[in-house]
Design an enzyme around this catalytic site. Structure first.
Site, mmCIF file in Angstrom:
data_model
loop_
_atom_site.group_PDB
_atom_site.id
_atom_site.type_symbol
_atom_site.label_atom_id
_atom_site.label_comp_id
_atom_site.label_asym_id
_atom_site.label_seq_id
_atom_site.Cartn_x
_atom_site.Cartn_y
_atom_site.Cartn_z
ATOM 1 N N ASP A 36 1.089 -0.460 -0.046
ATOM 2 C CA ASP A 36 0.440 0.455 0.153
ATOM 3 C C ASP A 36 0.593 1.341 0.715
ATOM 4 O O ASP A 36 2.118 1.022 -0.036
ATOM 5 C CB ASP A 36 -0.559 0.127 1.104
ATOM 6 C CG ASP A 36 -1.910 0.790 0.980
ATOM 7 O OD1 ASP A 36 -2.988 0.233 0.205
ATOM 8 O OD2 ASP A 36 -1.707 2.339 1.129
ATOM 9 N N ASP A 58 4.368 3.392 -3.959
ATOM 10 C CA ASP A 58 3.643 3.732 -4.964
ATOM 11 C C ASP A 58 3.495 3.084 -5.973
ATOM 12 O O ASP A 58 4.331 3.476 -7.002
ATOM 13 C CB ASP A 58 4.293 5.473 -5.095
ATOM 14 C CG ASP A 58 3.670 6.483 -6.156
ATOM 15 O OD1 ASP A 58 2.569 5.470 -6.989
ATOM 16 O OD2 ASP A 58 3.601 7.300 -6.549
ATOM 17 N N TYR A 150 -11.192 6.558 -15.418
ATOM 18 C CA TYR A 150 -11.569 5.046 -14.322
ATOM 19 C C TYR A 150 -11.826 4.661 -15.951
ATOM 20 O O TYR A 150 -11.509 3.244 -16.039
ATOM 21 C CB TYR A 150 -12.451 5.770 -14.099
ATOM 22 C CG TYR A 150 -12.200 4.337 -12.686
ATOM 23 C CD1 TYR A 150 -11.378 4.136 -12.157
ATOM 24 C CD2 TYR A 150 -13.589 4.177 -13.175
ATOM 25 C CE1 TYR A 150 -11.711 2.919 -11.184
ATOM 26 C CE2 TYR A 150 -13.534 2.907 -11.556
ATOM 27 C CZ TYR A 150 -13.060 2.272 -10.633
ATOM 28 O OH TYR A 150 -12.823 1.426 -10.105
ATOM 29 N N THR A 185 -16.781 2.850 0.561
ATOM 30 C CA THR A 185 -15.048 2.626 1.382
ATOM 31 C C THR A 185 -14.402 4.389 0.785
ATOM 32 O O THR A 185 -15.427 4.848 0.532
ATOM 33 C CB THR A 185 -14.234 2.002 -0.099
ATOM 34 O OG1 THR A 185 -14.823 2.565 -1.055
ATOM 35 C CG2 THR A 185 -15.318 0.550 -0.527
#
Length: 252
Positions: A36, A58, A150, A185
């Site tokens: 992460d 990253d 996206y 989330t």
């Protein structure tokens, strides 16, 4: 336990669906390396789940995507499972497109998945096979009015998964894709609340929920359960699947 003795790498693992995946993989007997960008969240994850290896990286950078997989493999001593879960919303429009934001969204959503799969596949081959799971989205199955970049990237993730399923089948490596609907989330506001106006975010969320036959958002654990099944031997003859976890949104 469904993943007893398995070695699993999970990206974007410190919150939301990825964190739920770590919990389930550990519960089902896997050794886990969690990747992460957030060191503090990784520290909290490691404190809760003893034995989980944490790696800060990253994944929107080539070196981060490659080195983190190398570190995960080294920590575990191999790899049987990769859940390449990292992603981000990206720009909301192609008008006056911010190319820096565009490239970051493409790099995180699809390039990191391709790099991760390429890096882990030889290690899975050595162990006689494995399971690679990508996270796409319902926006990788149908167009997204609010998130065109996206959506473009997530369509690419579905295509990548299906193509690699064909390429790696002879090596015993299964490749599948989970396609969640809008999830409850921390990333949710990146889709519904881009303007920063809470009323607009609430209205956008209500629109999405109104289009879901089951009438709610997906829970992180429900997506993690799908990934767990795809990772397990229960899905031993399942490859090349793009599995919606969306309450029926894409069934129309």
């Amino acid at each position: 336990m469904r993943l007893q003795g398995k070695l699993a790498i999970v990206t974007a693992a410190a919150s939301g669906m990825g964190r739920a995946g770590v919990e389930r993989f550990v519960r089902e007997g896997a050794q886990v390396a969690a990747i992460d960008i957030d060191p503090a969240a990784l520290k909290a994850l490691a404190a809760e789940f003893e034995g989980v290896h944490t790696i800060a990286a990253d994944l929107a950078t080539e070196q981060g995507a490659l080195d983190s997989i190398d570190q995960g493999v080294a920590a575990l001593g191999g790899a049987d499972i990769l859940w390449a879960h990292a992603g981000m919303p990206g720009p909301a429009s192609v008008e006056d497109l911010d190319m820096t934001a565009y490239r970051k969204a493409i790099d995180l959503n699809i390039t990191s998945a391709a790099l991760g799969a390429g890096r882990v596949a030889p290690h899975m081959r050595k162990r006689g096979g494995g399971s690679i799971i990508f996270t796409s989205s319902i926006s990788g199955l149908v167009g997204s009015m609010m998130s065109p970049i996206y959506s473009a990237a997530k369509f690419g993730v579905v295509g990548l998964g299906k193509s690699l399923a064909l390429a790696l089948a002879a090596d015993g490596i299964r490749v599948n894709v989970v396609c969640p609907g809008l999830a409850d989330t921390p990333m949710k506001l990146g889709f519904t609340g881009r303007s920063g106006d809470p009323a607009e975010a609430a209205a956008n969320e209500a629109k999405v929920v109104g289009a879901v036959p089951m009438g709610r958002l997906v829970k992180p654990g429900e997506v993690a359960d799908a990934a767990l099944w795809l990772a397990s031997d229960e899905a031993s003859f399942v490859t090349g699947v793009a599995l919606p976890v969306d309450g029926g949104f894409t069934a129309r």
